[in-house]
Motif scaffolding. Sequence first.
Motif, PDB file in Angstrom:
ATOM      1  N   THR A 166     -15.757 -11.228   0.281  1.00  0.00           N
ATOM      2  CA  THR A 166     -14.891 -10.377  -0.628  1.00  0.00           C
ATOM      3  C   THR A 166     -13.568 -11.049  -1.447  1.00  0.00           C
ATOM      4  O   THR A 166     -13.515 -11.253  -2.275  1.00  0.00           O
ATOM      5  CB  THR A 166     -14.485  -8.937  -0.174  1.00  0.00           C
ATOM      6  OG1 THR A 166     -15.604  -8.490   0.763  1.00  0.00           O
ATOM      7  CG2 THR A 166     -13.844  -8.168  -0.781  1.00  0.00           C
TER       8      THR A 166
ATOM      9  N   PRO B 164       0.656  -6.218  -7.140  1.00  0.00           N
ATOM     10  CA  PRO B 164       0.051  -5.944  -5.806  1.00  0.00           C
ATOM     11  C   PRO B 164      -1.053  -6.294  -5.485  1.00  0.00           C
ATOM     12  O   PRO B 164      -1.545  -6.877  -4.268  1.00  0.00           O
ATOM     13  CB  PRO B 164       0.096  -4.498  -5.929  1.00  0.00           C
ATOM     14  CG  PRO B 164       0.122  -4.036  -7.386  1.00  0.00           C
ATOM     15  CD  PRO B 164       0.897  -5.292  -8.039  1.00  0.00           C
ATOM     16  N   GLN B 165      -2.151  -6.543  -6.437  1.00  0.00           N
ATOM     17  CA  GLN B 165      -3.496  -7.206  -6.121  1.00  0.00           C
ATOM     18  C   GLN B 165      -3.572  -8.544  -5.729  1.00  0.00           C
ATOM     19  O   GLN B 165      -3.972  -8.818  -4.843  1.00  0.00           O
ATOM     20  CB  GLN B 165      -4.443  -6.877  -7.253  1.00  0.00           C
ATOM     21  CG  GLN B 165      -5.392  -5.494  -7.149  1.00  0.00           C
ATOM     22  CD  GLN B 165      -5.238  -4.880  -8.350  1.00  0.00           C
ATOM     23  OE1 GLN B 165      -5.213  -5.128  -9.273  1.00  0.00           O
ATOM     24  NE2 GLN B 165      -4.993  -3.485  -8.040  1.00  0.00           N
ATOM     25  N   GLU B 166      -2.761  -9.391  -6.447  1.00  0.00           N
ATOM     26  CA  GLU B 166      -2.514 -10.868  -6.273  1.00  0.00           C
ATOM     27  C   GLU B 166      -1.761 -10.894  -4.866  1.00  0.00           C
ATOM     28  O   GLU B 166      -2.429 -11.646  -3.875  1.00  0.00           O
ATOM     29  CB  GLU B 166      -1.675 -11.405  -7.099  1.00  0.00           C
ATOM     30  CG  GLU B 166      -1.484 -12.754  -7.417  1.00  0.00           C
ATOM     31  CD  GLU B 166      -2.895 -13.374  -7.359  1.00  0.00           C
ATOM     32  OE1 GLU B 166      -3.838 -12.705  -7.941  1.00  0.00           O
ATOM     33  OE2 GLU B 166      -2.769 -14.478  -6.992  1.00  0.00           O
ATOM     34  N   LEU B 167      -0.708  -9.998  -4.225  1.00  0.00           N
ATOM     35  CA  LEU B 167      -0.145 -10.200  -3.088  1.00  0.00           C
ATOM     36  C   LEU B 167      -1.066  -9.802  -1.992  1.00  0.00           C
ATOM     37  O   LEU B 167      -1.490 -10.482  -1.038  1.00  0.00           O
ATOM     38  CB  LEU B 167       0.986  -9.085  -3.306  1.00  0.00           C
ATOM     39  CG  LEU B 167       1.608  -8.672  -1.857  1.00  0.00           C
ATOM     40  CD1 LEU B 167       2.650  -9.746  -1.704  1.00  0.00           C
ATOM     41  CD2 LEU B 167       2.295  -7.459  -1.876  1.00  0.00           C
ATOM     42  N   ARG B 168      -1.995  -8.759  -2.282  1.00  0.00           N
ATOM     43  CA  ARG B 168      -2.767  -8.330  -0.996  1.00  0.00           C
ATOM     44  C   ARG B 168      -3.837  -9.452  -0.863  1.00  0.00           C
ATOM     45  O   ARG B 168      -4.502  -9.472   0.218  1.00  0.00           O
ATOM     46  CB  ARG B 168      -3.516  -7.103  -1.326  1.00  0.00           C
ATOM     47  CG  ARG B 168      -2.502  -6.004  -1.433  1.00  0.00           C
ATOM     48  CD  ARG B 168      -3.117  -4.658  -1.885  1.00  0.00           C
ATOM     49  NE  ARG B 168      -1.996  -3.822  -2.285  1.00  0.00           N
ATOM     50  CZ  ARG B 168      -2.035  -2.742  -3.118  1.00  0.00           C
ATOM     51  NH1 ARG B 168      -3.521  -2.445  -3.621  1.00  0.00           N
ATOM     52  NH2 ARG B 168      -1.053  -1.927  -3.374  1.00  0.00           N
ATOM     53  N   ARG B 169      -4.311 -10.024  -1.819  1.00  0.00           N
ATOM     54  CA  ARG B 169      -5.243 -11.091  -1.682  1.00  0.00           C
ATOM     55  C   ARG B 169      -4.905 -12.409  -0.605  1.00  0.00           C
ATOM     56  O   ARG B 169      -5.667 -13.009  -0.197  1.00  0.00           O
ATOM     57  CB  ARG B 169      -5.785 -11.716  -3.082  1.00  0.00           C
ATOM     58  CG  ARG B 169      -6.713 -10.678  -3.746  1.00  0.00           C
ATOM     59  CD  ARG B 169      -6.977 -11.022  -5.304  1.00  0.00           C
ATOM     60  NE  ARG B 169      -7.462  -9.841  -6.151  1.00  0.00           N
ATOM     61  CZ  ARG B 169      -7.781  -9.922  -7.242  1.00  0.00           C
ATOM     62  NH1 ARG B 169      -7.518 -11.069  -8.003  1.00  0.00           N
ATOM     63  NH2 ARG B 169      -8.221  -8.748  -7.983  1.00  0.00           N
TER      64      ARG B 169
ATOM     65  N   LEU C 264       0.744  -1.022  -0.008  1.00  0.00           N
ATOM     66  CA  LEU C 264       0.105  -0.244   0.034  1.00  0.00           C
ATOM     67  C   LEU C 264       1.003   1.344   0.007  1.00  0.00           C
ATOM     68  O   LEU C 264       0.565   2.263  -0.405  1.00  0.00           O
ATOM     69  CB  LEU C 264      -0.995  -0.030   0.996  1.00  0.00           C
ATOM     70  CG  LEU C 264      -2.173  -1.126   0.892  1.00  0.00           C
ATOM     71  CD1 LEU C 264      -2.680  -1.161   2.666  1.00  0.00           C
ATOM     72  CD2 LEU C 264      -2.947  -0.480  -0.010  1.00  0.00           C
TER      73      LEU C 264
ATOM     74  N   GLY D  23      -6.929  -6.153  -2.005  1.00  0.00           N
ATOM     75  CA  GLY D  23      -6.509  -6.614  -3.416  1.00  0.00           C
ATOM     76  C   GLY D  23      -7.571  -6.377  -4.178  1.00  0.00           C
ATOM     77  O   GLY D  23      -7.706  -7.042  -5.563  1.00  0.00           O
ATOM     78  N   MET D  24      -8.616  -5.525  -4.250  1.00  0.00           N
ATOM     79  CA  MET D  24      -9.509  -5.312  -5.221  1.00  0.00           C
ATOM     80  C   MET D  24      -8.957  -4.376  -6.225  1.00  0.00           C
ATOM     81  O   MET D  24      -8.432  -3.534  -5.839  1.00  0.00           O
ATOM     82  CB  MET D  24     -10.974  -4.619  -4.639  1.00  0.00           C
ATOM     83  CG  MET D  24     -11.826  -5.647  -3.859  1.00  0.00           C
ATOM     84  SD  MET D  24     -12.966  -4.756  -3.053  1.00  0.00           S
ATOM     85  CE  MET D  24     -14.427  -4.979  -4.499  1.00  0.00           C
ATOM     86  N   ALA D  25      -9.361  -4.575  -7.410  1.00  0.00           N
ATOM     87  CA  ALA D  25      -8.898  -3.957  -8.555  1.00  0.00           C
ATOM     88  C   ALA D  25      -9.531  -2.545  -8.862  1.00  0.00           C
ATOM     89  O   ALA D  25     -10.645  -2.772  -8.130  1.00  0.00           O
ATOM     90  CB  ALA D  25      -8.752  -4.623 -10.106  1.00  0.00           C
TER      91      ALA D  25
ATOM     92  N   TYR E  21      -5.973  -8.065   6.013  1.00  0.00           N
ATOM     93  CA  TYR E  21      -5.674  -6.733   6.231  1.00  0.00           C
ATOM     94  C   TYR E  21      -6.863  -6.150   7.394  1.00  0.00           C
ATOM     95  O   TYR E  21      -7.939  -6.261   6.908  1.00  0.00           O
ATOM     96  CB  TYR E  21      -5.563  -5.863   4.848  1.00  0.00           C
ATOM     97  CG  TYR E  21      -5.366  -4.402   5.045  1.00  0.00           C
ATOM     98  CD1 TYR E  21      -4.205  -3.808   5.687  1.00  0.00           C
ATOM     99  CD2 TYR E  21      -6.398  -3.386   4.542  1.00  0.00           C
ATOM    100  CE1 TYR E  21      -3.722  -2.618   5.763  1.00  0.00           C
ATOM    101  CE2 TYR E  21      -5.921  -2.141   4.875  1.00  0.00           C
ATOM    102  CZ  TYR E  21      -4.817  -1.662   5.294  1.00  0.00           C
ATOM    103  OH  TYR E  21      -4.482  -0.459   5.335  1.00  0.00           O
TER     104      TYR E  21
ATOM    105  N   ASN F 205      -8.746  -1.791  -1.031  1.00  0.00           N
ATOM    106  CA  ASN F 205      -7.566  -1.699  -1.559  1.00  0.00           C
ATOM    107  C   ASN F 205      -6.773  -2.660  -1.039  1.00  0.00           C
ATOM    108  O   ASN F 205      -5.869  -3.291  -1.614  1.00  0.00           O
ATOM    109  CB  ASN F 205      -7.214  -0.164  -1.734  1.00  0.00           C
ATOM    110  CG  ASN F 205      -6.313   0.195  -2.733  1.00  0.00           C
ATOM    111  OD1 ASN F 205      -6.038  -0.663  -3.717  1.00  0.00           O
ATOM    112  ND2 ASN F 205      -5.356   1.105  -2.188  1.00  0.00           N
TER     113      ASN F 205
ATOM    114  N   LEU G 121     -12.905 -12.706  -5.106  1.00  0.00           N
ATOM    115  CA  LEU G 121     -11.852 -12.243  -6.087  1.00  0.00           C
ATOM    116  C   LEU G 121     -10.943 -13.221  -6.639  1.00  0.00           C
ATOM    117  O   LEU G 121     -10.516 -13.344  -7.583  1.00  0.00           O
ATOM    118  CB  LEU G 121     -11.061 -11.304  -5.221  1.00  0.00           C
ATOM    119  CG  LEU G 121     -11.482  -9.868  -4.855  1.00  0.00           C
ATOM    120  CD1 LEU G 121     -10.649  -9.014  -4.033  1.00  0.00           C
ATOM    121  CD2 LEU G 121     -11.880  -8.856  -6.152  1.00  0.00           C
TER     122      LEU G 121
END
Lengths: 312, 211
Positions: free
Chosen positions: A100, A72-77, A52, B121-123, A81, B118, A104
């Motif tokens: 959620t 980054p999106q793949e990492l955060r999933r 982030l 990991g939401m686009a 958090y 965010n 995804l």
Amino acid sequence: MIRLDHVTKNYEGSGRHAVDNLDLVIETGTTVAMIGPSGCGKTTTMRMINRLETPTSGRVLVNGRDVAETDPQELRRHIGYVIQQVGLFPHMTIERNIATVPRLLGWDKARTNRRIDELLDLVGLDPAVMRRRFPHELSGGQRQRVGFARALAADPEIMLMDEPFGAIDPITRVRVQDEFRQILKKVRKTVVIVTHDLDEAIKMGDRIAIMRDGRLLQYDTPAALLARPADDFVASFLGLDRAIKRLNLITVEEIMDRGHVPGPVPSIAAEASLQHALARLLADDLPGLAVTGTDGSFVGYVSREAIFSAQR
Amino acid sequence: MILVEAFNWILANPGTFFSAFNRHVLMCVISLGIALVIAMPLGLVVARSPRAAFVAINVAGSLRSIPSLAILSAAMPFLGIGLLPSVVALVVLAVPPLLLNTVVGIREIDPSVLDAANGMGMARRDIRWQIEIPLAVPSILAGVRTSAIQVIGGAALASFIGGGGLGDFINAGIAIMNMPRLLVGAVPIALLAILTEVLFGWIERSVTTRR
């Protein structure tokens, strides 16, 4: 394992380092509490782990992989958090909120549904009652439980938690802290928890990282930190009662005299903390206490002197 | 009773009345539709940057203070008379409230909701469609309601530049000093406005109570 390797973060125009050449290793399966005065860089540090924030220089490695090279999106999933204000989606039911990340990741309906029930059970909410509710119908403590469940949804290896108990009233907070600690122990996650509450850091953290002005001052277990503060700032941050806080980390069982089993004098449970034992001694002006095991039988004796010497 | 006379006139001339009524409604729906297509995407883009949002809110605010008649009259020298200049003028009338409410609706979303989205990991696109737009809907609907009422009233003035609609009866009524004829235009316009207000008020409430 999370490794921060000479990480520095500057914000444009601020003229100083938000995070200054930070080196930190967080072992898999441990909980690290990051603490320090506001503006010390603890939140920025945490937010660099899931990208982030981007370091100005240095590297952040998750399981040996530089996060700068990941999507980054793949990492955060794959990193849970949790934030202070929870950030539940107000227009979605609790079940959709929790789903959620599974959504995804493209989980099928049956698997997602099973997981929602499992998680609500885990955080102590009744799925039958809670699934269809909306966030505004929940209390602050319930909302943070849902936020926690949502972060755990895809069973991430790592959990990042930014002041997760900050918005909960003090009485509920203690209970939720205890519950989360139990859960985190059970699911064996690598956890980074940012807090400004020393008692919370001592309670939740296997290790504590104290920061000031973007620098890491000391990184140690709670007991070691309380016993040997690295400098005057750390010592004053821990406060004069750090000796008493430390007693909280040791149980009666660890220091009791097993050879000496006195008659029926005032007693205390073996798993109680030394802080608790000392409070009893002071309150009733006793020289020592008999120690009882889980079955109620006398298993030892703890004296005033033993408690004082454990402190040293 | 002039109201009864007005009603009788409608019964005697249903063709004339309904072609004007339909023209009025059509004008409003087209203008509102075009305004939505302009204002919503613009609002979504502008809301992201505080500076752009500030400019948009102020420009929209000052546009709103221009009287409807001035906008309609100003369209004539450039676009002539008829439906087109009327629709263009009504779009100018309808865009500001829509833009304003879209921007406000997006900017009022709790920042922690977006941080969480965010952080999970939401686009960008998922956040837009699953979080931002649904959460801004009540505010956007309020904008649609304000715009619709503006446009229904504004369309009454389209008659001055040959746009047709219910305003024709008002103009004729004034020209020949025939009060019942004037009411044939005025009352349905008032009823349309009230109906729109009530209808959108109801839609807004039914969408908002879910949170």
